[in-house]
Design an enzyme around this catalytic site. Structure first.
Site, PDB file in Angstrom:
ATOM      1  N   GLU A  12       0.823  -1.216   0.000  1.00  0.00           N
ATOM      2  CA  GLU A  12       0.000   0.000   0.000  1.00  0.00           C
ATOM      3  C   GLU A  12       0.852   1.259   0.000  1.00  0.00           C
ATOM      4  O   GLU A  12       0.407   2.327  -0.381  1.00  0.00           O
ATOM      5  CB  GLU A  12      -0.879   0.026   1.242  1.00  0.00           C
ATOM      6  N   ASP A 217     -12.151  -7.818   3.166  1.00  0.00           N
ATOM      7  CA  ASP A 217     -12.717  -9.131   3.518  1.00  0.00           C
ATOM      8  C   ASP A 217     -13.914  -8.946   4.435  1.00  0.00           C
ATOM      9  O   ASP A 217     -14.185  -7.840   4.906  1.00  0.00           O
ATOM     10  CB  ASP A 217     -11.634  -9.976   4.211  1.00  0.00           C
TER      11      ASP A 217
HETATM   12  N1  SAH Z   1      -1.676 -11.837   5.695  1.00  0.00           N
HETATM   13  C1  SAH Z   1      -0.988 -10.631   5.981  1.00  0.00           C
HETATM   14  C2  SAH Z   1      -1.374 -10.170   7.350  1.00  0.00           C
HETATM   15  C3  SAH Z   1      -2.376  -9.152   7.287  1.00  0.00           C
HETATM   16  S1  SAH Z   1      -2.884  -8.667   8.851  1.00  0.00           S
HETATM   17  C4  SAH Z   1       0.486 -10.826   5.897  1.00  0.00           C
HETATM   18  O1  SAH Z   1       0.897 -11.957   5.784  1.00  0.00           O
HETATM   19  O2  SAH Z   1       1.243  -9.845   5.934  1.00  0.00           O
HETATM   20  C5  SAH Z   1      -4.187  -7.705   8.411  1.00  0.00           C
HETATM   21  C6  SAH Z   1      -3.922  -6.274   8.095  1.00  0.00           C
HETATM   22  O3  SAH Z   1      -5.054  -5.784   7.417  1.00  0.00           O
HETATM   23  C7  SAH Z   1      -3.801  -5.414   9.339  1.00  0.00           C
HETATM   24  O4  SAH Z   1      -2.978  -4.316   9.084  1.00  0.00           O
HETATM   25  C8  SAH Z   1      -5.266  -5.014   9.632  1.00  0.00           C
HETATM   26  O5  SAH Z   1      -5.359  -3.665  10.037  1.00  0.00           O
HETATM   27  C9  SAH Z   1      -5.988  -5.200   8.316  1.00  0.00           C
HETATM   28  N2  SAH Z   1      -7.145  -6.127   8.295  1.00  0.00           N
HETATM   29  C10 SAH Z   1      -7.783  -6.493   7.149  1.00  0.00           C
HETATM   30  N3  SAH Z   1      -8.780  -7.363   7.404  1.00  0.00           N
HETATM   31  C11 SAH Z   1      -8.787  -7.558   8.751  1.00  0.00           C
HETATM   32  C12 SAH Z   1      -9.577  -8.388   9.607  1.00  0.00           C
HETATM   33  N4  SAH Z   1     -10.537  -9.167   9.126  1.00  0.00           N
HETATM   34  N5  SAH Z   1      -9.305  -8.364  10.926  1.00  0.00           N
HETATM   35  C13 SAH Z   1      -8.318  -7.565  11.421  1.00  0.00           C
HETATM   36  N6  SAH Z   1      -7.525  -6.782  10.642  1.00  0.00           N
HETATM   37  C14 SAH Z   1      -7.747  -6.770   9.310  1.00  0.00           C
END
Ligand code: SAH
Length: 264
Positions: A12, A217
């Protein structure tokens, strides 16, 4: 003004750093800060990484070491309500730390010794961010998000929502959990892992801020599915073009001077 822009994920932030065209860089506290003009706005971009502590430290450093006067957080989030769809945009109206619970000593969600559970972003800046988001959907969305990706993620007519964002140190991917959160937090529109931490820091330091999230999501069992593809091909475009429109707008008509109630 000097605008601090925090992103949680590398994908991003990449486009913004490129748009700065050769920014000065400074490493502090294991983070790289990029300083320079961003569409003619004096800006500092940084990757907070994920979670409340990471975000709080980054926001504090932006203010204390880099002298930013305003903070924008851009990122993705899970939908906090069934009416919110993947590809929609959420601009925070207030933020809460959903994993804060010092009851029975303090009411659930209240941050002890602050007397409050919800933290309010700056209205003026949030309105400008909302306008930039609307303009993005009307003018840039079809040109910048490939048709294959629109189809893949079922993005038809994305909308902009204002409301409550809940943050906690948990990736929410459980239908029962998100339903329970929705019940406990009226007005919930999105769930993520950083916004309310930035909100508390900005509240305590008296710095105006806004939080912008693209819904990636539904915070249910499918939440992790195609998550990174969405971030790369969809959310990165949203973050880039909304920030561009915001900076261009701020350049044309700067924010009004702040009222003394902000405490800086
Ligand atoms: N899979 C990713 C991890 C993402 S963590 C990796 O391997 O790097 C999720 C990130 O997106 C966090 O910064 C959070 O703020 C946001 N986010 C998106 N969907 C979310 C959800 N369902 N619950 C909590 N945070 C979420």
């Amino acid at each position: 003004m000097r605008l601090g822009i925090i992103s949680a994920l590398h994908e991003e932030q990449a486009g913004l750093v490129e748009a700065m065209r050769g920014p000065a860089t400074l490493i502090h506290g294991k983070r790289e800060y990029f300083l320079g003009p961003l569409w003619e706005i004096d800006a500092v971009c940084v990757l907070s990484r994920i979670g409340k502590v990471a975000a709080a430290m980054t926001a504090t450093t932006l203010v204390e070491k880099f002298g930013v006067t305003h903070i924008l957080f851009t990122g993705v989030a899970g939908a906090g309500d069934k009416t919110i769809k993947v590809g929609d945009i959420v601009v925070a109206e207030s933020l809460v730390q959903h994993d804060m619970d010092a009851s029975p000593l303090f009411p659930r969600f209240e941050v002890p010794l602050t007397g409050q559970a919800r933290f309010q972003p700056d209205q003026q800046l949030s309105l400008r961010v909302s306008s930039a988001a609307h303009a993005f959907l009307e003018n840039d969305f079809l040109d910048t998000v490939a048709q294959s990706e629109r189809q893949q993620f079922g993005l038809r007519q994305p909308r902009v929502h204002r409301g409550l964002i809940a943050s906690g140190d948990q990736f929410v991917n459980d239908r029962l959990r998100i339903d329970a959160m929705n019940g406990a937090l009226p007005g919930l529109v999105a769930v993520e892992m950083e916004g309310a931490a930035v909100a508390q820091v900005c509240h305590e330091l008296g710095v105006p801020f806004a939080v912008l999230r693209t819904i990636s999501d539904n915070a249910n069992e499918n939440a992790a599915h195609d998550f990174m593809r969405f971030v790369k091909s969809v959310a990165a475009q949203y973050a880039f073009h909304i920030t561009r429109r915001l900076c261009q707008d701020l350049r044309q008509s700067p924010l009004q001077a702040r009222s003394e109630s902000a405490g800086v």
